[in-house]
Design a protein around this motif. Structure first.
Motif, PDB file in Angstrom:
ATOM      1  N   GLN A  24       0.970  -1.166  -0.030  1.00  0.00           N
ATOM      2  CA  GLN A  24      -0.119   0.066  -0.151  1.00  0.00           C
ATOM      3  C   GLN A  24       0.899   1.174  -0.094  1.00  0.00           C
ATOM      4  O   GLN A  24       1.632   1.499   0.907  1.00  0.00           O
ATOM      5  N   TYR A  32      -6.540   7.561  -3.458  1.00  0.00           N
ATOM      6  CA  TYR A  32      -7.869   7.130  -3.673  1.00  0.00           C
ATOM      7  C   TYR A  32      -9.096   8.136  -3.615  1.00  0.00           C
ATOM      8  O   TYR A  32      -9.965   7.948  -4.247  1.00  0.00           O
ATOM      9  N   ASP A 348      -9.286  -2.066  -8.770  1.00  0.00           N
ATOM     10  CA  ASP A 348      -8.807  -1.078  -7.703  1.00  0.00           C
ATOM     11  C   ASP A 348      -8.936   0.378  -8.152  1.00  0.00           C
ATOM     12  O   ASP A 348      -8.839   1.422  -7.351  1.00  0.00           O
ATOM     13  N   ARG A 351     -11.341   2.073  -6.412  1.00  0.00           N
ATOM     14  CA  ARG A 351     -11.162   2.194  -4.655  1.00  0.00           C
ATOM     15  C   ARG A 351     -11.519   3.948  -4.427  1.00  0.00           C
ATOM     16  O   ARG A 351     -10.998   4.759  -5.119  1.00  0.00           O
ATOM     17  N   THR A 352     -11.981   4.131  -3.310  1.00  0.00           N
ATOM     18  CA  THR A 352     -12.162   5.531  -2.615  1.00  0.00           C
ATOM     19  C   THR A 352     -11.637   5.578  -1.168  1.00  0.00           C
ATOM     20  O   THR A 352     -11.385   6.540  -0.868  1.00  0.00           O
ATOM     21  N   GLU A 354      -9.082   3.648   2.225  1.00  0.00           N
ATOM     22  CA  GLU A 354      -7.785   2.619   2.345  1.00  0.00           C
ATOM     23  C   GLU A 354      -8.229   1.265   2.838  1.00  0.00           C
ATOM     24  O   GLU A 354      -7.788   0.264   2.682  1.00  0.00           O
ATOM     25  N   VAL A 356     -10.806  -1.929   3.215  1.00  0.00           N
ATOM     26  CA  VAL A 356     -11.442  -2.621   1.931  1.00  0.00           C
ATOM     27  C   VAL A 356     -11.798  -4.121   2.615  1.00  0.00           C
ATOM     28  O   VAL A 356     -11.252  -4.750   3.440  1.00  0.00           O
ATOM     29  N   THR A 375      -4.657  -5.190  -5.036  1.00  0.00           N
ATOM     30  CA  THR A 375      -4.887  -3.948  -4.689  1.00  0.00           C
ATOM     31  C   THR A 375      -4.220  -3.622  -3.372  1.00  0.00           C
ATOM     32  O   THR A 375      -3.733  -4.498  -2.685  1.00  0.00           O
ATOM     33  N   ASP A 448     -14.021   0.535   1.224  1.00  0.00           N
ATOM     34  CA  ASP A 448     -14.793   0.066   0.057  1.00  0.00           C
ATOM     35  C   ASP A 448     -15.049  -1.399   0.134  1.00  0.00           C
ATOM     36  O   ASP A 448     -14.598  -2.208   0.877  1.00  0.00           O
ATOM     37  N   TYR A 450     -16.253  -4.547  -1.816  1.00  0.00           N
ATOM     38  CA  TYR A 450     -16.325  -5.519  -3.209  1.00  0.00           C
ATOM     39  C   TYR A 450     -17.310  -6.379  -2.909  1.00  0.00           C
ATOM     40  O   TYR A 450     -16.760  -7.338  -1.976  1.00  0.00           O
ATOM     41  N   GLN A 474     -19.160   3.768  -2.285  1.00  0.00           N
ATOM     42  CA  GLN A 474     -18.175   2.667  -1.694  1.00  0.00           C
ATOM     43  C   GLN A 474     -18.656   1.070  -1.909  1.00  0.00           C
ATOM     44  O   GLN A 474     -17.863   0.474  -1.229  1.00  0.00           O
ATOM     45  N   HIS A 476     -19.117  -1.705  -4.660  1.00  0.00           N
ATOM     46  CA  HIS A 476     -18.748  -2.112  -5.960  1.00  0.00           C
ATOM     47  C   HIS A 476     -19.184  -3.437  -6.244  1.00  0.00           C
ATOM     48  O   HIS A 476     -18.755  -4.506  -5.199  1.00  0.00           O
TER      49      HIS A 476
END
Length: 482
Positions: A24, A32, A348, A351-352, A354, A356, A375, A448, A450, A474, A476
């Motif tokens: 990261q 992001y 990724d 992404r918005t 940090e 996830v 990611t 975020d 997913y 946020q 996805h």
């Protein structure tokens, strides 16, 4: 509740399948936010263009002195008929552009959201076309002092009027095939072929637009509509036909290995030339056409289950869910593959934040594994949840567990029949009944989320995430059931 937090020494993933383990970046949060802001600006631009595509032709119509039509009943009917036709045509051009798979649209909405917009516009467009036809017939009949049937029969010998009626019939066929009940009974190939009829309907409709009434043939209107149709068909040919052909010829994808990934799934590895130029991001999907007997005519949308390796290879994981996917279980190494894509926002680049949370079930575990590999991750602020009906459906489990160990990610597995909550199926397994996303990740509101898997699973997760206060931007997910 049984959860599994995996800790320990990092696994040397570079010596295995997963290649590099990304770190990261220190300024990831800022990156992001900038990425999300840029996407928001692109969406605002698309929305503005959509509005302008309707406003401009209406403004041209009024600027040409047609407001005077509304001084009488017959003129008012004609004016409303013309306006409904103009707006319907503008919506039609938008539909063509949304279906053209333009990279800017894909980077902003994702293909599934673009096609959802396309389908919603279809209902309005057909309704306006019906209004257009009925209002014009009523207006012409009022002017001539006859009735609608007599007016219709009087126009029938006119060739362009016949083409307009044929176009309406073709659009009706497309509209019926798009209805949810009809789509559930049609194979993807038949549904796709019927939708090719929509392009024919557009072409058949064009002559009457520039002849009957001459509305499109006057000055600025003529150039505006000519430009709209040319741009729409150029984008369709460029991004739906020529680009996939060029990419397939350029990258020369072939199947390299086919390996079991579970009781009813396989992982198919593919390799191509200079794949770095394709711009694939882990989690995105392609439309694959395997050039083997019985398979070449069937296009399958599959998400990637790995990143692209240095040797130009990547992988998809396929679950046997029907005759077409079962046939892919037997595809042979060396089989050439044609591709359309990559497409989608399930990567990724959406992404918005940090933090996830990645949730996968069934064949949706594949893109979750690809995202986990690629990611950015903050240890302690990332979680993976895998959901399966039985242990054999925990596809790629060993690889995901190793990646979680290496990256400091909490892994939760839920196996068994889905729990039920107040009569509705929940997304958790029965032995986790009553567990919510916020129980597993108290910080989920600032993460975020997913989610990938069957529609029912995704719907239940999204409801749970919204109840936990996760903003829509946020969340996805991507669907292939368009």
């Amino acid at each position: 509740m049984t959860t599994q937090r995996l800790v320990g020494d990092p696994v040397p993933l570079g010596d295995r399948r997963s290649g590099r383990v990304p770190v990261q970046p220190a300024n990831a949060a800022l990156d992001y936010r900038r990425q999300a802001r840029a996407r928001g600006l692109r969406k605002a631009l698309l929305d503005a263009v959509s509005v302008l595509m309707v406003v401009v032709p209406v403004a041209i119509f009024l600027a040409q002195g047609n407001a005077a039509l509304f001084t009488s009943l017959a003129g008012g009917l004609l004016g409303l008929g013309m306006l409904s036709g103009l707006v319907a045509t503008a919506l039609l051009c938008q539909m063509l552009l949304l279906a053209a798979r333009i990279p800017f649209v894909d980077d902003t909405l994702g293909q599934d959201r673009a096609l959802i917009r396309h389908r919603k516009l279809n209902t309005s467009m057909i309704s306006l076309l019906i209004m257009h036809a009925l209002l014009l017939l009523a207006g012409y009949a009022a002017q001539a002092g006859t009735n609608v049937v007599t007016e219709f029969l009087g126009l029938w010998p006119v060739r362009d009027f016949v083409l307009a009626v044929a176009s309406m019939a073709l659009f009706a066929v497309v509209g019926l095939s798009s209805a949810a009940a009809a789509r559930a009974r049609l194979s993807h190939e038949v549904w796709w072929m019927i939708h090719l009829v929509s392009y024919l309907a557009v072409l058949v409709s064009i002559p009457h637009q520039f002849s009957l009434g001459g509305m499109f043939a006057q000055g600025a209107a003529r150039w505006y509509w000519a430009a709209m149709f040319l741009v729409a068909f150029f984008c369709l040919l460029c991004f739906r036909v020529f680009l996939p052909i060029f990419n397939s010829l350029d990258h020369r994808l072939t199947v390299t290995t086919v390996e079991p990934a579970g009781r009813d799934a396989v992982s198919i590895s593919l390799r191509g030339e200079h794949m770095g130029q394709l711009g694939l991001r882990a989690g995105q999907y392609f439309g694959f056409r395997f050039l083997a007997p019985g398979l070449w005519w069937h296009e399958h949308p599959f998400s990637t289950s790995s990143t692209v390796r240095d040797d130009g290879s990547f992988r998809i994981t396929v679950q046997a869910a029907g005759a077409g996917t079962r046939a892919l279980m037997r595809v042979r190494p060396g089989t050439p593959v044609l591709v359309e894509g990559p497409y989608g926002m399930f990567s990724d680049r959406a992404r918005t934040r940090e933090a996830v949370v990645l949730l996968g079930a069934g064949s949706g575990i594949g893109p979750i594994r690809a995202l986990l590999e690629s990611t950015g991750i903050v240890p302690g602020r990332a979680m993976v949840v895998l959901r399966a009906a039985h242990p054999g459906a925990l596809y790629l489990y060993d690889e995901i567990r190793a990646l979680c160990q290496a990256r400091g990610v909490r892994l939760v597995t839920m196996v068994g029949h889905r729990a039920r909550s107040r009569g509705a199926a929940a997304w958790t397994s029965a032995d986790h009944a009553g567990t919510h996303l916020a129980d597993l990740a108290p910080w989920v509101r600032d993460a975020d989320v997913y989610v990938c898997g069957p529609d029912g699973f995704m719907d239940a997760v999204l409801v749970d995430a919204r109840m936990a206060g996760v903003p829509g931007k946020q969340l996805h997910h991507e669907r292939f059931s368009w």
